[in-house]
Motif scaffolding. Structure first.
Motif, PDB file in Angstrom:
ATOM      1  N   UNK A 137     -13.697 -55.514  44.619  1.00 20.40           N
ATOM      2  CA  UNK A 137     -13.550 -54.380  44.069  1.00 20.40           C
ATOM      3  C   UNK A 137     -15.607 -53.752  42.618  1.00 20.40           C
ATOM      4  N   UNK A 138     -16.185 -54.639  42.312  1.00 18.61           N
ATOM      5  CA  UNK A 138     -17.139 -54.289  41.730  1.00 18.61           C
ATOM      6  C   UNK A 138     -18.209 -54.088  43.308  1.00 18.61           C
ATOM      7  N   UNK A 139     -18.071 -54.792  43.915  1.00 18.28           N
ATOM      8  CA  UNK A 139     -19.008 -54.610  44.909  1.00 18.28           C
ATOM      9  C   UNK A 139     -19.031 -53.791  46.383  1.00 18.28           C
ATOM     10  N   UNK A 140     -17.993 -53.729  46.687  1.00 18.10           N
ATOM     11  CA  UNK A 140     -17.570 -52.802  47.670  1.00 18.10           C
ATOM     12  C   UNK A 140     -17.823 -51.435  47.602  1.00 18.10           C
ATOM     13  N   UNK A 141     -18.874 -51.048  48.934  1.00 19.32           N
ATOM     14  CA  UNK A 141     -18.213 -50.087  49.267  1.00 19.32           C
ATOM     15  C   UNK A 141     -18.507 -49.500  49.760  1.00 19.32           C
ATOM     16  N   UNK A 142     -17.585 -50.359  50.861  1.00 21.79           N
ATOM     17  CA  UNK A 142     -16.740 -49.575  52.231  1.00 21.79           C
ATOM     18  C   UNK A 142     -14.936 -49.553  51.474  1.00 21.79           C
ATOM     19  N   UNK A 143     -14.282 -48.158  51.856  1.00 19.01           N
ATOM     20  CA  UNK A 143     -13.015 -48.530  51.502  1.00 19.01           C
ATOM     21  C   UNK A 143     -12.402 -49.403  50.976  1.00 19.01           C
ATOM     22  N   UNK A 144     -11.160 -49.327  50.765  1.00 19.25           N
ATOM     23  CA  UNK A 144     -10.018 -50.423  50.839  1.00 19.25           C
ATOM     24  C   UNK A 144      -8.885 -49.939  50.319  1.00 19.25           C
ATOM     25  N   UNK A 145      -7.388 -51.144  51.252  1.00 22.10           N
ATOM     26  CA  UNK A 145      -6.528 -50.952  51.406  1.00 22.10           C
ATOM     27  C   UNK A 145      -6.502 -52.233  50.432  1.00 22.10           C
ATOM     28  N   UNK A 146      -5.511 -51.860  49.689  1.00 25.42           N
ATOM     29  CA  UNK A 146      -5.521 -53.192  48.308  1.00 25.42           C
ATOM     30  C   UNK A 146      -4.628 -53.020  47.031  1.00 25.42           C
ATOM     31  N   UNK A 147      -3.723 -53.745  46.448  1.00 27.92           N
ATOM     32  CA  UNK A 147      -3.938 -53.821  45.435  1.00 27.92           C
ATOM     33  C   UNK A 147      -4.399 -55.064  44.270  1.00 27.92           C
ATOM     34  N   UNK A 148      -4.468 -54.329  43.052  1.00 28.23           N
ATOM     35  CA  UNK A 148      -4.732 -56.086  42.424  1.00 28.23           C
ATOM     36  C   UNK A 148      -3.566 -56.662  41.746  1.00 28.23           C
ATOM     37  N   UNK A 149      -2.886 -55.938  40.742  1.00 25.60           N
ATOM     38  CA  UNK A 149      -1.731 -57.030  40.323  1.00 25.60           C
ATOM     39  C   UNK A 149      -0.637 -55.635  40.942  1.00 25.60           C
ATOM     40  N   UNK A 150       0.289 -56.725  40.424  1.00 23.09           N
ATOM     41  CA  UNK A 150       2.118 -55.368  40.736  1.00 23.09           C
ATOM     42  C   UNK A 150       2.770 -56.165  38.906  1.00 23.09           C
ATOM     43  N   UNK A 151       2.965 -55.681  38.395  1.00 22.20           N
ATOM     44  CA  UNK A 151       3.367 -55.564  36.652  1.00 22.20           C
ATOM     45  C   UNK A 151       3.979 -53.838  37.011  1.00 22.20           C
ATOM     46  N   UNK A 152       5.694 -54.732  37.309  1.00 22.67           N
ATOM     47  CA  UNK A 152       6.928 -53.852  37.713  1.00 22.67           C
ATOM     48  C   UNK A 152       7.752 -53.888  36.897  1.00 22.67           C
ATOM     49  N   UNK A 153       8.067 -52.393  36.663  1.00 21.01           N
ATOM     50  CA  UNK A 153       9.233 -51.949  35.812  1.00 21.01           C
ATOM     51  C   UNK A 153      10.970 -51.829  36.443  1.00 21.01           C
ATOM     52  N   UNK A 154      11.475 -52.459  34.933  1.00 17.09           N
ATOM     53  CA  UNK A 154      12.844 -52.296  35.305  1.00 17.09           C
ATOM     54  C   UNK A 154      13.338 -51.487  33.686  1.00 17.09           C
ATOM     55  N   UNK A 184       5.633 -57.876  43.221  1.00 17.81           N
ATOM     56  CA  UNK A 184       7.192 -56.815  43.406  1.00 17.81           C
ATOM     57  C   UNK A 184       8.106 -57.611  42.275  1.00 17.81           C
ATOM     58  N   UNK A 185       7.586 -58.237  41.712  1.00 14.96           N
ATOM     59  CA  UNK A 185       8.761 -58.924  40.904  1.00 14.96           C
ATOM     60  C   UNK A 185       8.551 -58.404  39.086  1.00 14.96           C
ATOM     61  N   UNK A 186       9.666 -57.873  38.676  1.00 12.29           N
ATOM     62  CA  UNK A 186       9.621 -57.235  37.450  1.00 12.29           C
ATOM     63  C   UNK A 186       9.099 -58.415  36.539  1.00 12.29           C
ATOM     64  N   UNK A 187       7.878 -57.769  35.541  1.00 15.62           N
ATOM     65  CA  UNK A 187       7.030 -58.382  34.235  1.00 15.62           C
ATOM     66  C   UNK A 187       7.572 -58.002  33.109  1.00 15.62           C
ATOM     67  N   UNK A 246       1.469 -49.313  31.363  1.00 17.48           N
ATOM     68  CA  UNK A 246       0.632 -50.174  31.632  1.00 17.48           C
ATOM     69  C   UNK A 246       1.123 -50.844  33.306  1.00 17.48           C
ATOM     70  N   UNK A 247       1.919 -49.564  33.287  1.00 19.68           N
ATOM     71  CA  UNK A 247       2.173 -50.615  34.746  1.00 19.68           C
ATOM     72  C   UNK A 247       1.292 -50.666  36.278  1.00 19.68           C
ATOM     73  N   UNK A 248       0.629 -51.181  36.899  1.00 23.13           N
ATOM     74  CA  UNK A 248       0.304 -51.386  36.921  1.00 23.13           C
ATOM     75  C   UNK A 248      -0.018 -50.461  38.670  1.00 23.13           C
ATOM     76  N   UNK A 249       0.780 -49.610  38.686  1.00 24.22           N
ATOM     77  CA  UNK A 249       1.416 -48.911  39.832  1.00 24.22           C
ATOM     78  C   UNK A 249       1.869 -49.296  40.899  1.00 24.22           C
ATOM     79  N   UNK A 250       2.449 -50.059  40.694  1.00 24.17           N
ATOM     80  CA  UNK A 250       3.229 -50.835  42.569  1.00 24.17           C
ATOM     81  C   UNK A 250       4.234 -50.739  42.250  1.00 24.17           C
ATOM     82  N   UNK A 251       5.394 -51.355  41.598  1.00 24.73           N
ATOM     83  CA  UNK A 251       6.925 -50.534  42.095  1.00 24.73           C
ATOM     84  C   UNK A 251       7.927 -50.525  40.318  1.00 24.73           C
TER      85      UNK A 251
END
Lengths: 427, 427
Positions: B219-236, B263-266, B346-351
């Motif tokens: 993410x620091x270096x790319x100039x090409x767009x990425x389809x990615x996720x950095x982490x999964x801080x998921x809430x219930x 996709x595990x709840x954290x 706080x969520x990583x916007x995953x699930x």
């Protein structure tokens, strides 16, 4: 603290407020968002005199600074421009609300139901040059799509933009929305732009509206994604099986309907089989507009034979030049493969059209030309949000990810997955 | 010429060949692309011994280099892994072809018909770590979606990846596709990655598959767009109106079904009104897995009262930690607004999931929580391409632009506008 650092702090604060406001904007009902738009329209009507006075301040300063006549023209807030802003807002009110729509809902074997919900992107940054009407158009589209907005207009229009910002904020408050839902950057310092395009934590997408040099500069530095196009090097390919009348109409309209627009044809490709018959007839049309034709060797010979007076030899540079003027590059090609090779090599991936009655050629062109808009037997000038029925246009994208081609309200939203469960767990 | 410069030249040449091959990949018929996939499956079956031998070379080198056992495990090409690759390819063959589909075709008042055609993105770069099966999975999805691919696997798997590349290239040729449709980067030099992510002229999108540190670096270096996720801080979030049984099932499954998945709840949020009744019951479930609970003040008091043995006081850091382990942050909140505030902060916007029987709470949560997947009464573990019915998954995106959530074949395509005209020109 130096000036850039304090501008940075100012922009960070703006971003933070926009992010906070974006939540209320996103959850507001359609009725609330539409009411804000209607209140802006009414306030512009009511306070037209104050807007004219603010614009006069900008115009006086611009005249004193010796701004070019073309820029002065864009800066001017005529009565017609005011009426158009109001009309534009009411057109946006009338558009269907894109937010909250759920599509593709399917029941999975596990019992969960999975679909996609259209939701606002969050915070949209708009960077534009002199035109004050963009302030209202862009704010309108962002409010309608449930986004918060940060607007950074040209420094020449600062007084008028301040007056418009006051109107917009009052309308948001009266409708029950946060006044930070739309913020106008209240400094003419250029460092503000640098800050705006490098705070992905607060801004989800930047829409730059302006000339090629502005956008090229932003592309170098932005870490926030942009919805943008750099230029429009659009092609029309006249196929061997083209209908002569359609070729003449489209070939003329795509170049001569307007010269300064990004969907104007800049290169004409003609199949060798019909070049000798079509080019002289088309040249007669171009002659009425004194279009300069920059011709490759084969087309030069034909046009010279037809005694076309504004004839120049093309160089390779012409294939990648956006003239925005009554100038057209012309090349004879050997069939559709050579035409598509040329296009896929030189095009800016904006809009290309084929003129043909051949079904297979039309289908191949549609499928294989890698541009945002691909047309059969229509003028490239149709590549436009209004002409496509989007109702409004925030910009045009030549990129392939997210929005491609003319971008309307949908481009300011994203699809998230929604799952309706009944207590299901993963086995 | 130094080493980095020559790697750069090598990658530029790879990129150029990929771009050229992408045109033939895009125009190939469904049948041709499916045939290539079937030929790869057959060749893997036929040449399994050679693949095992190549993998043994990688394993020997990795053992000699003292690679960690977890990485060795990922590097190993077991018989089951070979069978899964073959089965995966055949599943991809069975999926509907996304390419060429035309949607939203409408006739405009001017007479033109405007719609959108789904087309390949062009060139996809995949960057991944040791697992050799990704080479085949990713190549399969890219071939199916009509894209050219550049694959950069972990250096530990270079022998196996070379062997797989040979199989894939032979299959492409036999199916009548360009062998450059899939290229494996044949160097273990890290500079190759730096080059791949900074050549937007040849690569349309990068899909990084690997750990957080890999993706953060890219993410620091790319100039090409990425389809990615950095982490999964998921809430219930267990709402005041939650059904107790559903709360227990989902609260346990979301954490304990698998610990190492994104996709595990954290973090578990519980409404204050039901915390005292639900938390002790849920803790009994967690006790079977000896889950460490990192509790805020209110939940600590309740769990301490219930004599839960693996209890720790939460610090603010816990709200942003992806444990990937039998550890769970727990917080008592005052209602749905406080829950959504916590999540949107706080969520990583995953699930995220809500457990509730309250209709309005469910609807608000779906609409207002700004994450890629938002669920009612279902385990976060369902956020997955296969569970959502995408048929296959190239990755998961936490970004809002382009693909969001689990990404299947559609995420490897874009929509361009197509216009069917009959000679129309702009008035």
């Amino acid at each position: 603290m130096n000036a850039v650092a304090s501008i940075n702090d100012y922009m960070q604060a703006l971003g933070q407020r926009a992010r906070a406001a974006s939540r209320a904007m996103a959850r507001a009902s359609s009725a609330t968002r539409n009411r804000a738009l209607e209140l802006i329209a009414q306030a512009i009507e009511r306070e037209a005199d104050a807007l004219r006075a603010a614009n006069r301040q900008d115009m006086d300063a611009a005249l004193a600074n010796g701004l070019a006549p073309a820029l002065l023209d864009r800066l001017a807030l005529s009565d017609k421009a005011i009426a158009t802003m109001i009309e534009g807002l009411r057109q946006i009110v009338a558009l269907p609300d894109p937010v909250g729509e759920i599509s593709n809902m399917k029941t999975r074997p596990t019992g969960i139901q999975v679909g996609q919900m259209r939701v606002p992107l969050g915070v949209i940054g708009i960077i534009y040059e002199a035109r004050p009407n963009v302030t209202v158009d862009a704010a309108g589209l962002c409010i309608k799509s449930g986004n918060a907005t940060i607007l950074r207009g040209g420094s020449e229009a600062i007084h008028c933009n301040r007056a418009l910002a006051k109107i917009v904020k009052a309308a948001l408050l009266e409708a029950g929305l946060p006044e930070d839902g739309v913020q106008v950057v209240d400094t003419t310092d250029r460092a503000a732009v640098g800050a705006l395009i490098t705070m992905p934590q607060y801004v989800d997408v930047i829409v730059p509206r302006g000339g090629k040099s502005l956008i090229a500069r932003l592309m170098q530095e932005a870490t926030v994604p942009m919805i943008k196009h750099l230029d429009g090097i659009c092609h029309v390919y006249i196929d061997a099986k083209a209908d002569l009348q359609k070729a003449l109409d489209i070939g003329f309209n795509a170049k001569c309907h307007r010269y300064g627009t990004c969907n104007t044809m800049e290169t004409l490709l003609v199949d060798r089989a019909v070049a000798a018959s079509i080019l002289p007839a088309l040249a007669q049309r171009y002659l009425t507009e004194q279009v300069e034709l920059r011709a490759d060797e084969a087309s030069y010979a034909i046009l010279e034979g037809a005694a076309y007076p504004h004839l120049v030899r093309a160089t390779e540079e012409d294939w990648s030049t956006e003239y925005l003027a009554p100038i057209l590059a012309v090349k004879v090609v050997d069939g559709i493969d050579a035409a598509m090779d040329h296009i896929n090599t030189w095009s800016s991936k904006h809009t290309e059209a084929i003129v043909t009655e051949d079904y297979s050629a039309a289908m191949r062109f549609l499928r294989e030309v890698d541009s945002a808009s691909v047309m059969v037997n229509a003028s490239t000038r149709f590549a436009d949000g209004f002409e496509y029925g989007l109702g409004a246009e925030i910009g045009i994208s030549n990129d392939k990810l997210h929005a491609r081609g003319p971008v309307g309200l949908e481009g300011l939203t994203s699809l998230k997955y929604v799952v309706f469960g009944h207590g299901e767990t993963r086995k």
